[in-house]
Design an enzyme around this catalytic site. Sequence first.
Site, PDB file in Angstrom:
ATOM      1  N   HIS A   1      26.792  35.270  30.057  1.00  0.00           N
ATOM      2  CA  HIS A   1      27.965  35.212  30.942  1.00  0.00           C
ATOM      3  C   HIS A   1      27.962  33.859  31.661  1.00  0.00           C
ATOM      4  CE1 HIS A   1      30.647  36.069  34.286  1.00  0.00           C
ATOM      5  NE2 HIS A   1      31.145  37.033  33.532  1.00  0.00           N
TER       6      HIS A   1
ATOM      7  N   GLU B   1      35.528  33.865  27.032  1.00  0.00           N
ATOM      8  CA  GLU B   1      35.890  33.835  28.447  1.00  0.00           C
ATOM      9  C   GLU B   1      35.950  32.376  28.895  1.00  0.00           C
ATOM     10  OE1 GLU B   1      34.834  37.691  30.550  1.00  0.00           O
ATOM     11  OE2 GLU B   1      32.997  36.539  30.530  1.00  0.00           O
TER      12      GLU B   1
HETATM   13  C1  PEP Z   1      34.014  38.150  33.984  1.00  0.00           C
HETATM   14  O1  PEP Z   1      33.297  37.890  34.937  1.00  0.00           O
HETATM   15  O2  PEP Z   1      33.540  38.378  32.865  1.00  0.00           O
HETATM   16  C2  PEP Z   1      35.444  38.165  34.208  1.00  0.00           C
HETATM   17  C3  PEP Z   1      36.234  38.143  33.172  1.00  0.00           C
HETATM   18  O3  PEP Z   1      35.820  38.164  35.511  1.00  0.00           O
HETATM   19  P1  PEP Z   1      37.321  38.255  36.078  1.00  0.00           P
HETATM   20  O4  PEP Z   1      38.008  39.352  35.303  1.00  0.00           O
HETATM   21  O5  PEP Z   1      37.152  38.602  37.521  1.00  0.00           O
HETATM   22  O6  PEP Z   1      37.942  36.939  35.847  1.00  0.00           O
END
Ligand code: PEP
Length: 265
Positions: free
Chosen positions: A95, A167
Amino acid sequence: MNKRKLIVANWKMNLNTSQASMLLHRLHERIRIHRDIEVVLAPSMLTLQPLSVQIDRRKFRLAAQNAHHKDEGAYTGEVSFTMLQDLVHYAIIGHSERRIYFEESLETVRDKVAASIRNDITPLLCIGETDIEHREGQTRQVLHDQIVSGLADVSSTDVKEMVIAYEPVWAISTFGGKLAKPSDIKPIFDFIRNQVKDLYGPKAAKEIRVLYGGSVDDQTARGYLEIEGCDGVLVGGASLNYVKFSGIVSSAYRMLNEKDDQSEK
Ligand code: PEP
């Protein structure tokens, strides 16, 4: 081939045991079972054990947010994948908060992916470029490096079971939370599958599950879920709110039911 939509809640370092238990209770009341949806909760390490007793396994699966890559030993304060084996189905690895705040290197992430698989826990490998990398046009190079190193010790059999969560760091609420357009995400998903194809061939590229994460909530989830090749979403902030998170699951539910209706016509 398991291609159910995967909706993952990353509760991060939030909620004590009773708060987590209450949130699970609320989600249990609101979320209905759908054969093609898998809902995964990633509570804090402390809360995994009590939730594993409370959880309705037909509705939810558990994930760890992190673990140590060694199976046991003198690593004060750490918890290994081996210890988590009976508790969780998935583990979030790499992450951006771990890569950035805890300086996890490509090699550490690689070793955690390997340890997770060794312990029969499905890795949910997070990849994504920072804002600067995005603006400087380095997205593909960064993703390439994270994929090649993250999968370095993964066999062609194991890779098909894995999950990759794209992400973009600039889209995560922690780091600014700019909303990405689904139309901008689609070519990145194609790029990710192509990387897997180059490494493992077309079957693995098709079978590996690819998720989107970055400020997803009940209003935006469907736009991402509808991207071709999107197997689900990883949700941070909105997963702490039972109305928003169950709303995200409902979006997936409605989308799949509409697709079923259309295919019956
Ligand atoms: C995450 O931390 O994996 C994430 C997607 O956070 P958020 O949805 O708060 O952007």
